[in-house]
Design a protein around this motif. Structure first.
Motif, PDB file in Angstrom:
ATOM      1  N   ALA A  17       0.729  -1.328  -0.038  1.00 45.54           N
ATOM      2  CA  ALA A  17       0.106  -0.050  -0.027  1.00 45.54           C
ATOM      3  C   ALA A  17       0.825   1.223   0.002  1.00 45.54           C
ATOM      4  O   ALA A  17       2.058   1.406   0.478  1.00 45.54           O
ATOM      5  CB  ALA A  17      -0.797   0.014   1.199  1.00 45.54           C
ATOM      6  N   ASP A  18       0.353   2.198  -0.728  1.00 43.39           N
ATOM      7  CA  ASP A  18       1.090   3.494  -0.912  1.00 43.39           C
ATOM      8  C   ASP A  18      -0.136   4.583  -0.469  1.00 43.39           C
ATOM      9  O   ASP A  18      -0.359   5.349  -1.355  1.00 43.39           O
ATOM     10  CB  ASP A  18       1.663   3.798  -2.133  1.00 43.39           C
ATOM     11  CG  ASP A  18       2.456   5.090  -2.100  1.00 43.39           C
ATOM     12  OD1 ASP A  18       2.911   5.487  -1.056  1.00 43.39           O
ATOM     13  OD2 ASP A  18       2.701   5.575  -3.444  1.00 43.39           O
ATOM     14  N   PRO A  19      -0.449   4.669   0.988  1.00 41.88           N
ATOM     15  CA  PRO A  19      -1.654   5.932   1.372  1.00 41.88           C
ATOM     16  C   PRO A  19      -1.214   7.208   0.972  1.00 41.88           C
ATOM     17  O   PRO A  19      -0.004   7.720   1.200  1.00 41.88           O
ATOM     18  CB  PRO A  19      -1.794   5.468   2.375  1.00 41.88           C
ATOM     19  CG  PRO A  19      -0.615   4.914   3.076  1.00 41.88           C
ATOM     20  CD  PRO A  19      -0.027   3.954   1.865  1.00 41.88           C
ATOM     21  N   ASP A  20      -2.180   7.759   0.592  1.00 44.40           N
ATOM     22  CA  ASP A  20      -1.832   9.302   0.281  1.00 44.40           C
ATOM     23  C   ASP A  20      -1.830  10.150   1.645  1.00 44.40           C
ATOM     24  O   ASP A  20      -1.327  10.985   1.850  1.00 44.40           O
ATOM     25  CB  ASP A  20      -3.141  10.047  -0.407  1.00 44.40           C
ATOM     26  CG  ASP A  20      -3.042   9.629  -2.003  1.00 44.40           C
ATOM     27  OD1 ASP A  20      -1.808   9.164  -2.484  1.00 44.40           O
ATOM     28  OD2 ASP A  20      -4.324   9.638  -2.593  1.00 44.40           O
ATOM     29  N   GLY A  21      -2.418   9.421   2.644  1.00 38.43           N
ATOM     30  CA  GLY A  21      -2.206   9.965   3.799  1.00 38.43           C
ATOM     31  C   GLY A  21      -2.305   9.058   4.935  1.00 38.43           C
ATOM     32  O   GLY A  21      -1.084   8.515   5.075  1.00 38.43           O
ATOM     33  N   LEU A  22      -3.370   8.736   5.799  1.00 34.92           N
ATOM     34  CA  LEU A  22      -3.082   7.844   6.842  1.00 34.92           C
ATOM     35  C   LEU A  22      -4.133   6.544   6.487  1.00 34.92           C
ATOM     36  O   LEU A  22      -5.270   6.747   6.481  1.00 34.92           O
ATOM     37  CB  LEU A  22      -3.297   8.363   7.975  1.00 34.92           C
ATOM     38  CG  LEU A  22      -2.837   7.588   9.479  1.00 34.92           C
ATOM     39  CD1 LEU A  22      -1.400   7.029   9.478  1.00 34.92           C
ATOM     40  CD2 LEU A  22      -3.190   8.198  10.728  1.00 34.92           C
ATOM     41  N   ALA A  23      -3.795   5.244   6.532  1.00 30.37           N
ATOM     42  CA  ALA A  23      -4.202   4.351   6.301  1.00 30.37           C
ATOM     43  C   ALA A  23      -4.230   3.139   7.692  1.00 30.37           C
ATOM     44  O   ALA A  23      -3.177   3.007   8.310  1.00 30.37           O
ATOM     45  CB  ALA A  23      -4.044   3.594   5.285  1.00 30.37           C
ATOM     46  N   ALA A  24      -5.465   2.432   7.812  1.00 32.15           N
ATOM     47  CA  ALA A  24      -5.348   1.599   8.840  1.00 32.15           C
ATOM     48  C   ALA A  24      -6.313   0.268   8.665  1.00 32.15           C
ATOM     49  O   ALA A  24      -7.201   0.469   7.982  1.00 32.15           O
ATOM     50  CB  ALA A  24      -5.882   2.100  10.173  1.00 32.15           C
ATOM     51  N   TRP A  25      -5.501  -0.793   8.918  1.00 33.75           N
ATOM     52  CA  TRP A  25      -6.141  -2.172   8.634  1.00 33.75           C
ATOM     53  C   TRP A  25      -6.524  -2.735   9.975  1.00 33.75           C
ATOM     54  O   TRP A  25      -5.871  -2.913  10.907  1.00 33.75           O
ATOM     55  CB  TRP A  25      -5.327  -2.945   7.733  1.00 33.75           C
ATOM     56  CG  TRP A  25      -4.849  -2.772   6.598  1.00 33.75           C
ATOM     57  CD1 TRP A  25      -5.465  -3.235   5.236  1.00 33.75           C
ATOM     58  CD2 TRP A  25      -3.970  -1.849   6.085  1.00 33.75           C
ATOM     59  NE1 TRP A  25      -4.926  -2.686   4.259  1.00 33.75           N
ATOM     60  CE2 TRP A  25      -4.086  -1.756   4.694  1.00 33.75           C
ATOM     61  CE3 TRP A  25      -3.114  -0.806   6.599  1.00 33.75           C
ATOM     62  CZ2 TRP A  25      -3.320  -0.725   3.821  1.00 33.75           C
ATOM     63  CZ3 TRP A  25      -2.439   0.079   5.868  1.00 33.75           C
ATOM     64  CH2 TRP A  25      -2.410  -0.001   4.458  1.00 33.75           C
ATOM     65  N   TYR A  26      -7.852  -3.187   9.916  1.00 30.18           N
ATOM     66  CA  TYR A  26      -8.489  -3.848  11.038  1.00 30.18           C
ATOM     67  C   TYR A  26      -7.940  -5.368  11.227  1.00 30.18           C
ATOM     68  O   TYR A  26      -8.239  -6.199  10.009  1.00 30.18           O
ATOM     69  CB  TYR A  26      -9.876  -3.774  11.181  1.00 30.18           C
ATOM     70  CG  TYR A  26     -10.576  -4.356  12.394  1.00 30.18           C
ATOM     71  CD1 TYR A  26      -9.956  -4.252  13.591  1.00 30.18           C
ATOM     72  CD2 TYR A  26     -11.755  -5.145  12.390  1.00 30.18           C
ATOM     73  CE1 TYR A  26     -10.446  -4.673  14.958  1.00 30.18           C
ATOM     74  CE2 TYR A  26     -12.245  -5.773  13.583  1.00 30.18           C
ATOM     75  CZ  TYR A  26     -11.677  -5.433  14.803  1.00 30.18           C
ATOM     76  OH  TYR A  26     -12.384  -5.916  15.897  1.00 30.18           O
ATOM     77  N   LEU A  27      -7.261  -5.838  12.325  1.00 29.82           N
ATOM     78  CA  LEU A  27      -6.733  -7.183  12.378  1.00 29.82           C
ATOM     79  C   LEU A  27      -7.808  -8.101  13.288  1.00 29.82           C
ATOM     80  O   LEU A  27      -7.223  -9.116  13.764  1.00 29.82           O
ATOM     81  CB  LEU A  27      -5.479  -7.012  13.321  1.00 29.82           C
ATOM     82  CG  LEU A  27      -4.093  -6.121  12.502  1.00 29.82           C
ATOM     83  CD1 LEU A  27      -3.057  -6.163  13.256  1.00 29.82           C
ATOM     84  CD2 LEU A  27      -4.004  -6.433  10.902  1.00 29.82           C
ATOM     85  N   GLY A  28      -8.793  -7.442  13.800  1.00 29.74           N
ATOM     86  CA  GLY A  28      -9.727  -8.322  14.380  1.00 29.74           C
ATOM     87  C   GLY A  28      -9.233  -7.955  15.900  1.00 29.74           C
ATOM     88  O   GLY A  28      -8.180  -7.545  16.348  1.00 29.74           O
ATOM     89  N   CYS A  29     -10.197  -8.404  17.155  1.00 30.35           N
ATOM     90  CA  CYS A  29     -10.056  -7.855  18.356  1.00 30.35           C
ATOM     91  C   CYS A  29      -9.979  -6.644  18.689  1.00 30.35           C
ATOM     92  O   CYS A  29     -10.937  -6.073  18.318  1.00 30.35           O
ATOM     93  CB  CYS A  29      -8.584  -8.914  18.861  1.00 30.35           C
ATOM     94  SG  CYS A  29      -8.736  -9.137  20.634  1.00 30.35           S
TER      95      CYS A  29
END
Length: 277
Positions: A17-29
């Motif tokens: 990924a090459d986000p333009d700003g800030l990205a976050a992926w949910y890992l569960g829990c």
């Protein structure tokens, strides 16, 4: 240690990924991996364990193997509980990437003493960093503020406010509504806030193994109270997917939130989903 149900596609997706700003992926829990536009990559509370069956039973897939993580700048823990500080989930990331581990004192006690990560993994003393409320540090483009939260089940919980030029993300750990949240809402313009949500259920007691009425996370009213005090633009409920007996349906929060100015939006993510600021 468990093996991922999903192979390595999620770590690859983050790495590519090459986000333009800030990205976050949910890992569960309550886990997330956050990546900024400069490539800075931060894991918060990643957990790939199965719990302690039959007391705590994982209800969602294991989304990645820690050994498949090739790039990380830091791993942050909000408090000392097993699903937030866990050697088999986190120490391999520190070992393979050289990432730093940030946690409050009780979390560091688990990593250094109770679990003794350094006995099983090549992790240096200089990778451990103790944090406390009021601390601020930089990770690449990210400015991280350590803030007060309220988790009565934890010895020393904290939250993390991530400031980036594209927006502000708040991870509250397992906090319930806190006296500090109104001030945080005034101090920071929080675009998205991560708050733990779940039902009340009968969970076997840790010592006696007898069923015990258990409330570990915010219910519907508590999570909206916290989101309102924090003046969140977007509420991201978490933890509702994890433990048998405590799972819930976050769609019900639309009804609880609709008469409040904040949160303005509900961001209902499932394990593996990405959000962008």
């Amino acid at each position: 240690m468990t093996v991922s149900d999903w192979g390595d596609w999620l770590p690859r997706a983050v790495a590519d990924a090459d986000p333009d700003g800030l990205a976050a992926w949910y890992l569960g829990c309550n886990g997330f991996v956050v990546k900024a536009s400069d490539g800075t990559t931060v894991f918060v509370d990643p957990y790939v364990g199965l719990g302690d069956p039959p007391r705590t039973i994982r209800m969602i897939p294991v989304p990645f193997d820690p050994d498949d993580v090739e790039a990380a700048d830091a791993v942050l823990a909000t408090h000392e509980h097993t699903d937030h500080v866990h050697g088999p989930s986190q120490a391999p990331i520190l070992e393979s990437t050289g990432a730093d581990f940030y946690a409050p004192d009780a979390g560091l006690d688990v990593a250094r003493d109770e679990e003794d990560w350094q006995a099983d993994y090549d992790v240096g003393d200089d990778q451990f960093h103790e944090v406390a409320e009021g601390d601020t540090f930089d990770l690449g483009e990210l400015t991280v503020h350590v803030v007060e939260t309220h988790d009565p089940d934890a010895v020393h919980p904290v939250g993390y406010v991530f400031e980036h030029e594209s927006g502000t993300l708040f991870h509250a750990g397992d906090s319930k509504p806190s006296d500090s949240f109104s001030a945080l809402g005034e101090r920071f313009d929080i675009d998205a806030g991560i708050l733990a949500f779940g039902t009340v259920g009968n969970i076997p007691d840790k010592q006696t193994r007898e069923p015990k009425r258990t409330r570990w996370y915010n219910d519907e009213n508590q999570i909206i109270e916290a989101a309102s005090d924090l003046r969140l633009d977007r509420l991201v409920p978490t933890h509702w997917d994890m433990w048998k007996g405590l799972t819930s349906d976050p769609k019900v929060l639309h009804h609880h939130a609709k008469s409040f100015e904040h949160p303005a939006d509900l961001d209902l993510v499932e394990i593996g989903d990405r959000i962008d600021l």
